[in-house]
Design a protein around this motif. Structure first.
Motif, mmCIF file in Angstrom:
data_model
loop_
_atom_site.group_PDB
_atom_site.id
_atom_site.type_symbol
_atom_site.label_atom_id
_atom_site.label_comp_id
_atom_site.label_asym_id
_atom_site.label_seq_id
_atom_site.Cartn_x
_atom_site.Cartn_y
_atom_site.Cartn_z
ATOM 1 N N LEU A 157 0.862 -1.180 0.000
ATOM 2 C CA LEU A 157 0.000 0.000 0.000
ATOM 3 C C LEU A 157 0.899 1.231 0.000
ATOM 4 O O LEU A 157 1.770 1.360 0.855
ATOM 5 C CB LEU A 157 -0.899 -0.007 1.239
ATOM 6 N N PHE B 217 -0.111 3.840 11.693
ATOM 7 C CA PHE B 217 -0.293 2.999 10.513
ATOM 8 C C PHE B 217 0.316 1.612 10.676
ATOM 9 O O PHE B 217 -0.168 0.642 10.105
ATOM 10 C CB PHE B 217 0.213 3.716 9.261
ATOM 11 N N ASP C 228 0.181 -0.053 13.407
ATOM 12 C CA ASP C 228 -0.839 -0.806 14.125
ATOM 13 C C ASP C 228 -2.018 -1.120 13.209
ATOM 14 O O ASP C 228 -2.524 -2.234 13.178
ATOM 15 C CB ASP C 228 -1.300 0.015 15.330
ATOM 16 N N ARG C 229 -2.440 -0.124 12.457
ATOM 17 C CA ARG C 229 -3.631 -0.264 11.626
ATOM 18 C C ARG C 229 -3.469 -1.330 10.568
ATOM 19 O O ARG C 229 -4.366 -2.127 10.335
ATOM 20 C CB ARG C 229 -3.936 1.091 10.988
ATOM 21 N N LEU C 230 -2.316 -1.331 9.909
ATOM 22 C CA LEU C 230 -2.183 -2.172 8.722
ATOM 23 C C LEU C 230 -1.574 -3.546 8.979
ATOM 24 O O LEU C 230 -1.582 -4.396 8.097
ATOM 25 C CB LEU C 230 -1.380 -1.423 7.645
ATOM 26 N N GLY C 231 -1.042 -3.761 10.158
ATOM 27 C CA GLY C 231 -0.603 -5.100 10.530
ATOM 28 C C GLY C 231 0.445 -5.676 9.598
ATOM 29 O O GLY C 231 1.497 -5.094 9.391
ATOM 30 N N LEU C 232 0.116 -6.826 9.010
ATOM 31 C CA LEU C 232 1.102 -7.533 8.198
ATOM 32 C C LEU C 232 1.262 -6.965 6.789
ATOM 33 O O LEU C 232 2.242 -7.240 6.111
ATOM 34 C CB LEU C 232 0.712 -9.016 8.072
ATOM 35 N N ILE C 233 0.291 -6.179 6.348
ATOM 36 C CA ILE C 233 0.354 -5.675 4.967
ATOM 37 C C ILE C 233 1.517 -4.702 4.828
ATOM 38 O O ILE C 233 1.648 -3.786 5.630
ATOM 39 C CB ILE C 233 -0.949 -4.935 4.600
ATOM 40 N N GLN D 165 5.122 -6.416 8.499
ATOM 41 C CA GLN D 165 5.236 -7.362 9.615
ATOM 42 C C GLN D 165 5.024 -6.681 10.955
ATOM 43 O O GLN D 165 5.637 -7.026 11.944
ATOM 44 C CB GLN D 165 6.621 -8.040 9.614
ATOM 45 N N GLY D 166 4.172 -5.665 10.989
ATOM 46 C CA GLY D 166 3.887 -5.007 12.250
ATOM 47 C C GLY D 166 4.996 -4.120 12.768
ATOM 48 O O GLY D 166 4.977 -3.714 13.922
ATOM 49 N N ARG D 167 5.968 -3.797 11.918
ATOM 50 C CA ARG D 167 7.055 -2.904 12.332
ATOM 51 C C ARG D 167 7.258 -1.817 11.296
ATOM 52 O O ARG D 167 6.758 -1.909 10.190
ATOM 53 C CB ARG D 167 8.359 -3.699 12.500
#
Lengths: 451, 243
Positions: free
Chosen positions: B139, B157, B159-164, B181-183
């Motif tokens: 994204l 973002f 937190d919001r988008l997680g793994l994407i 990967q959440g980072r």
């Protein structure tokens, strides 16, 4: 029909439900490391603003605009000849996730015409929410409507997946409801409201609040539209510990101008709803004539200014500790179009002023036109450290142009003998045109991007 | 003494650290960019440990909010912010807890205004950023913020988008945040010359959004002045919808 066409019809069908808040729930993405998508910010996030100036923060759609009912004021009423359509469950899920990823929305606002039966409609809602939360691990914001007439069991099951639930009271009295929406009953509306209140606050709390309004213990309380005598305060919802159920609370909406009730009746009802059911918000929607129905007012100007004044009064009740009968009474049961209700109160109570900003308690400061809760907080902090001057007061955010007629600083009050006509002129909104009408204020935290 | 920082928060705070360490009685901080070819009288290399200690010091003296103000205030990139920040930090050191309540002090009011302006813009972009889905599923959100708000968007973002996998690209400053990967990670220099390939559904979603956006406005309640007031024109460049 293409998905594009469906979305435009079903989005347009839902736009008259003015609630669009995405606030009140602070939640992280607990599936962040395992495929979860989404979080929720307590202050809410506005993603865009539509042509009417209102915030767009959720994908607000009807599942279908088919409806069994024929409510006189509704653009989707059964007897109207309009294109009817429906999403598939998968289409709606894909739209929600696709828009969410692209940061166009904070989540979903799901409403619908009634199809099959109220319960059948709610079951479809349940399916959609289950898929979003459980299969897709969606942690964004979900606001779902409770369909009037739905069973208590379904309300409870759907509420376990939603952040906010609302059922629209639509009209401010049982008589108007019977005349304009005979398919809906007061019981059908107040029962879901009570169920949600009980689930979010506990049965005892709710019974107590409702009983206090009528002076008797309530079993299945009959709906009450009457005016209350008690002071209104927005109730903090105390949730049953550990249970997820509509953490953002519930709200409702009534249509203004489609029926003859006065502002006093409307605000009184509003106050009872806040007290009795612990609502987070009562929304007012100016009636927009969509056809010729003899039971409705003929096409005329949309009463936007009246809606605006009602919101101002609603704010005064929730944040400034006013009671509805302080703002209106039987002699003048409607809000003034030219002056905001706080100013009207101030001009009617000259004995209360001038307010000495250095000494008077906080609730008194709140009653001064031009002073709001943020300014009061800063004034109180400021006056602890020194004497307040006009300069400091202005820095605290006080609208001096209005407040100067009502305050005393350093022992010096305003000129006593100002004629009422002059004051009314100075304090009125520009001309008769209402100020840039914000419609329903979406968030308690006003973030203005200008500058 | 005249000091210069390199433009980054870390470098500015390193200068502040050295000012306290050397007990400079009359310090003035400029950015090296403002000084141009002039040499400052005193130097301080960027030192992450020093920067951390300054922020920690502010936090211990006056609380998390004060520390947050310092960061947001610097990121405002307002001219002259160095003096306001330095005065504020000294105010915190002197006064301790309750430093923020001194609303009558000019350094407190001034920094509050700067910090609030940065936060307001950051919060605005949390709503107004628009991501586009690239062919590989990333994204991508380009924007051109007035203030350096990109670091303030990182946590939200992530937190919001997680793994994407996602990227927020400040085209004006040429920096970007990349998350996966959440980072997340911040890249101060990213090239702006890039041919982007979008996913096959992207065009359809953009059209769907534009249609929904148009349908959401209630006819009879048009209010273009209010709409413009809520979304000033400078935000329109990268919106998918046309207000």
């Amino acid at each position: 029909m293409t998905l594009q066409e469906k979305l435009e019809i079903l989005g347009a069908g839902a736009r008259y439900d003015v609630s669009c808040a995405s606030s009140g729930v602070q939640r992280g993405n607990s599936g962040r490391f395992s495929g979860g998508l989404g979080n929720s910010a307590a202050s809410g996030i506005c993603h865009s603003w539509a042509s009417d100036g209102r915030c767009v923060s959720l994908l607000k759609v009807l599942f279908t605009n088919q409806c069994l009912y024929d409510c006189a004021y509704c653009p989707n009423r059964r007897s109207r000849d309009i294109p009817r359509t429906a999403f598939t469950v998968q289409e709606l899920v894909d739209l929600t996730l696709g828009f969410y990823r692209r940061n166009m929305i904070e989540g979903l606002f799901l409403s619908s015409g009634v199809f099959g039966s109220p319960d059948h409609t709610m079951e479809t809602f349940l399916k959609i929410l289950q898929i979003l939360r459980e299969r897709e691990k969606f942690f964004g914001y979900i606001h779902v409507k409770a369909i009037p007439g739905a069973s208590e069991d379904l309300i409870r099951r759907v509420g376990a997946y939603a952040d906010r639930m609302s059922v629209n009271i639509e009209l401010p009295s049982a008589e108007s409801l019977a005349r304009l929406a005979p398919d809906k009953t007061p019981q059908g509306i107040f029962r879901p409201m009570r169920v949600i209140a009980v689930e979010t606050q506990g049965a005892q709390e709710v019974s107590r609040h409702l009983a206090a309004l009528r002076g008797e213990v309530a079993a299945e309380p009959a709906p009450e539209y009457g005016v209350t005598g008690a002071k209104s305060r927005a109730l903090a919802a105390a949730k049953a510990p550990g249970k997820f159920f509509v953490p953002g609370g519930q709200s409702t909406q009534m249509i203004i101008g489609a029926s003859p009730e006065t502002d006093l009746q409307i605000l009184g009802l509003s106050s009872r709803l806040y007290q009795g059911y612990g609502l987070k918000r009562v929304y007012f929607s100016a009636f927009i004539p969509i056809g010729e129905d003899p039971s409705l007012p003929a096409a005329g100007p949309v009463p936007l200014w009246r809606e605006h004044r009602l919101y101002q009064a609603d704010w005064l009740m929730r944040f400034y500790q006013f009671a509805p009968e302080e703002l209106l009474d039987d002699q003048s049961p409607n809000l003034d179009p030219r002056l905001d209700p706080k100013v009207v109160w101030a001009l009617r109570h000259p004995e209360f002023f001038p307010v000495d900003l250095q000494r008077r308690p906080e609730p008194d400061l709140l009653r001064v036109p031009g002073i709001g809760p943020t300014s009061v907080r800063r004034l109180v902090q400021g006056r602890r450290h020194g004497t307040l001057t006009e300069e400091v007061v202005k820095k605290c955010g006080v609208v001096w142009r209005r407040a100067r007629f009502f305050v005393a600083l350093r022992g010096q009050g305003p000129e006593k003998s100002l004629p009422m006509a002059f004051l009314r002129e100075e304090l009125s909104d520009p001309g008769f045109r209402p100020p840039v009408n914000p419609g329903p204020r979406q968030q308690e935290f006003q973030f203005d991007l200008g500058s | 003494m005249i000091w210069a920082h390199e433009g980054t928060l870390g470098s500015f705070l390193s200068v502040v650290f050295r000012i306290f360490e050397t007990k400079d009685s009359d310090p003035v901080i400029f950015s090296q960019e403002d000084l141009g070819l002039l040499e400052p009288e005193q130097q301080a290399p960027e030192n992450p440990e020093w920067a951390r200690r300054v922020l920690e010091g502010v936090r211990r003296r006056s609380g998390d909010e004060a520390r947050s103000w310092v960061i947001a205030g610097f990121l405002s990139e307002a001219p002259g912010r160095e003096k306001i920040l330095l005065d504020f930090i000294r105010h915190c050191v002197r006064v301790g807890s309750g430093a923020l309540a001194h609303k009558t002090q000019p350094q407190v009011l001034a920094l509050e205004a700067l910090a609030q302006s940065t936060r307001r813009e950051a919060h605005g972009y949390m709503g107004l950023l628009r991501f586009r889905e690239l062919k590989d599923g990333t994204l991508y959100a380009p924007f051109r913020p007035q203030r350096h708000v990109t670091p303030l968007l990182a946590w939200h973002f992530t937190d919001r988008l997680g793994l994407i996998p996602w990227m927020i690209h400040d085209l004006g400053r040429g920096c970007a945040l990349l998350g996966a990967q959440g980072r997340w990670e911040f890249y101060p220099e990213v090239s702006t010359e890039q041919e982007l390939e979008f996913s096959p559904e992207e065009a359809e979603f953009q059209a769907l959004w534009q249609g929904f956006f148009r349908a959401a406005g209630v006819p009879g309640r048009e209010n273009p002045e209010l709409q413009k007031k809520k979304i000033p024109q400078k935000y329109w460049e990268f919106l998918i919808e046309r207000p």
